[in-house]
Design a protein around this motif. Sequence first.
Motif, PDB file in Angstrom:
ATOM      1  N   ARG A  57      34.708  52.581  40.441  1.00  0.00           N
ATOM      2  CA  ARG A  57      34.680  51.413  41.195  1.00  0.00           C
ATOM      3  C   ARG A  57      33.113  50.966  40.780  1.00  0.00           C
ATOM      4  NH1 ARG A  57      34.805  50.820  47.375  1.00  0.00           N
ATOM      5  NH2 ARG A  57      32.751  51.840  47.179  1.00  0.00           N
ATOM      6  N   SER A  81      37.781  47.606  40.763  1.00  0.00           N
ATOM      7  CA  SER A  81      38.247  49.085  41.056  1.00  0.00           C
ATOM      8  C   SER A  81      39.216  49.508  39.926  1.00  0.00           C
ATOM      9  CB  SER A  81      39.015  49.209  42.428  1.00  0.00           C
ATOM     10  OG  SER A  81      38.157  48.766  43.445  1.00  0.00           O
ATOM     11  N   GLY A  82      39.052  50.656  39.360  1.00  0.00           N
ATOM     12  CA  GLY A  82      40.075  51.133  38.366  1.00  0.00           C
ATOM     13  C   GLY A  82      39.567  50.941  37.119  1.00  0.00           C
ATOM     14  N   ASP A  83      40.498  51.063  36.114  1.00  0.00           N
ATOM     15  CA  ASP A  83      40.164  50.945  34.820  1.00  0.00           C
ATOM     16  C   ASP A  83      39.360  49.479  34.431  1.00  0.00           C
ATOM     17  OD1 ASP A  83      39.864  50.509  31.849  1.00  0.00           O
ATOM     18  OD2 ASP A  83      41.700  51.490  31.437  1.00  0.00           O
ATOM     19  N   ARG A  86      41.653  47.210  32.665  1.00  0.00           N
ATOM     20  CA  ARG A  86      42.900  46.787  33.060  1.00  0.00           C
ATOM     21  C   ARG A  86      42.758  47.297  34.663  1.00  0.00           C
ATOM     22  NH1 ARG A  86      46.649  43.094  31.342  1.00  0.00           N
ATOM     23  NH2 ARG A  86      48.442  43.390  32.620  1.00  0.00           N
ATOM     24  N   ASP A  88      42.949  47.868  38.739  1.00  0.00           N
ATOM     25  CA  ASP A  88      43.939  47.832  39.968  1.00  0.00           C
ATOM     26  C   ASP A  88      43.668  46.831  40.672  1.00  0.00           C
ATOM     27  OD1 ASP A  88      44.911  50.266  38.749  1.00  0.00           O
ATOM     28  OD2 ASP A  88      43.534  51.270  40.001  1.00  0.00           O
ATOM     29  N   GLU A  89      42.366  46.441  40.914  1.00  0.00           N
ATOM     30  CA  GLU A  89      42.213  45.185  42.117  1.00  0.00           C
ATOM     31  C   GLU A  89      40.798  44.840  41.609  1.00  0.00           C
ATOM     32  OE1 GLU A  89      42.943  45.998  46.296  1.00  0.00           O
ATOM     33  OE2 GLU A  89      40.640  45.947  46.317  1.00  0.00           O
ATOM     34  N   ASP A 115      45.357  41.398  42.561  1.00  0.00           N
ATOM     35  CA  ASP A 115      45.906  42.518  42.439  1.00  0.00           C
ATOM     36  C   ASP A 115      46.503  42.633  40.951  1.00  0.00           C
ATOM     37  OD1 ASP A 115      45.993  43.443  45.153  1.00  0.00           O
ATOM     38  OD2 ASP A 115      47.628  42.124  45.653  1.00  0.00           O
ATOM     39  N   ALA A 116      45.907  43.650  40.361  1.00  0.00           N
ATOM     40  CA  ALA A 116      46.080  44.161  39.063  1.00  0.00           C
ATOM     41  C   ALA A 116      46.034  42.922  38.052  1.00  0.00           C
ATOM     42  CB  ALA A 116      47.687  44.610  38.754  1.00  0.00           C
TER      43      ALA A 116
END
Length: 459
Positions: A57, A81-83, A86, A88-89, A115-116
Motif C-alpha cells: 500500500r 492498495s495492491g498493484d 491495477r 485492488d482499491e 473498487d478495482a
Amino acid sequence: MRSMSRQALLVALSLSISLPALAGERAERLEADLRALFADEGTLEIGEVEEALIRDRVTAHDLHFAGPDGQQLWLDRYVVSGDYDRPDEVRIEGIRLEAPGREQSRLAAGTLRLDAPSRAVLPLHEERWPADVTVEGLGLEAFSAEFDGQGAAKARGRIAVERLEAAGVSRDALDALEVSGVKGKAAGDDEFGSGTFALAFARVEGLRGLEGPEEARELDRLEVRDLALDFDRLVASLESLEVDGDVSDGEGGVRLEALELDLARMIALAPEAERTRLRMLSNVLTDGSGRLRLDADSTGRWTAEEGVTRLLGELTLTADEAFGWAVDADLPVRLPAGTEPADVLTRQAPLEEATLLGGRIDATLTDLGLFGRLPTIMAAQQGVSKATFLDQARTQAQGFGMMLGPEIEALFTGLVAMMAGEASELAIALRLPAESELEALSADPLALPERLEMRVESR
C-alpha cells in the motif's frame, strides 16, 4: 539444513534491497500522478507520501489543492492498495471541497472508495469512471449571495448522506446509484418554500440520456423507501415507490404505497385568504381528519404477433375514506412502421399514431365516503337543502343526456345516485371501433359516445 538456511538468507537479503526500491518507486509514481492530475487546474501541495511494504500500500497525506478561481480541496489521505498499475482499491479519506462565488458551496465526505479501478489516479474528466464508487459520510452545503446580520452568507440548504454507492458512472448514463440515510434542509421561495426532508433509501438503475433532453431520458428501475417532506407548502410522507421502466421484457409499471398528505398542516401554513376554501376541500376529501392517504398500482404489458400489437394496462388508485378508481384496458393496435411497443409504453412514440383494431376499456369508480359528503357541502354553498340540491343534480343529468346522448345521461345519473346513497359503484365499459385512428377519436371527444359503444351501470 545448512543449504536451506543459506538460501533463506539470500532471499531475505534480496528482499531487503529490492522492496524499499519498489516501494520508493510507487511513492514517486503516486506523487507524480497526483501532481499531473492537477497540473493544468491549479496548484497542489502534498505533505508526505509513505509506503507500507507488508500490506502493498502507498499513501499520500495532507493534500491541498487551490484552483485559479478560489476553489479549494483538502484530502487527509489518498491510499492505493495492491498493484499500482491495477489497484485492488483506491481510498480517499477526509475530503473537503469549497467553491467560492455568488453561489458558494461546501462538500465534505468521510471516505470515498473506488473498487478495482483501472489505474491508481483517475483523470478528472474521464468520460466513464472504470470503477464502482462508495462514499460514506457525505455532506453538502450551499449558500446564497445574500448575507445575514453578522456578515456571513445565508445558507440555502444542506444535505447529508450516510452512504452512497454508484456503478457504471459516465457523463450520459448511470448503471446504478444507491443512497441511504439522507437528511436535508432547504431555504427558499420556490414552489414548496423552506423546510426539511429525509429519505431512508433510494436506488436508481439503468438511467440513460443524462446529456440529452429530459423527455429522451430512460430509466430501468427506481425504488424509494420512507420519504418525509416538511415544507412551507408541502407536508407529506411516502412509505414506498417502485418504478419498473424497462418494458423491453414486455411489462413495466409503477407502484406507490402510503403517500400521506398532511392537508391540515399545509392549510395552516397557507395564506389566510385561502384557508377557508382549502379547509372545505380538505373536509370533503378526508372527512375532517386533515390527512389524505393515496395508494396506486399501475402496470402496462404488451404482446406482438403477426403485425398486431396488444397493449394491456391496469390501474388502481385508492384515496382512503374518499374514493377508489380502477381501469382495465386491452387495446389491439397496428403501430406505424418503425415503432416498437416499448416506445409507446415509455411514451417515446405517441399512441395517437396507432390504428385501433377494436379493444375495450373498463373503469370502475367506487365511493369510499367522498360522494356521501358532497351533497351536504355543495348544498350549503348554494344555500339550499340537500334534497333540493339532489333534485337539481338529477335535472342537470337529464339535460346533459338530451345534449350528449343517453350514455352521458347514465354517467351523470350514476354520479347523482352515489351522492344520494343509492349506489356505491359506477362501472363504465367502452368498446372501441375497429380500424379507427386514435388521433381522430381524440380530436373530437364530444362525438365519442356516438363512435364507440359505451355502457354505464351504477350499483
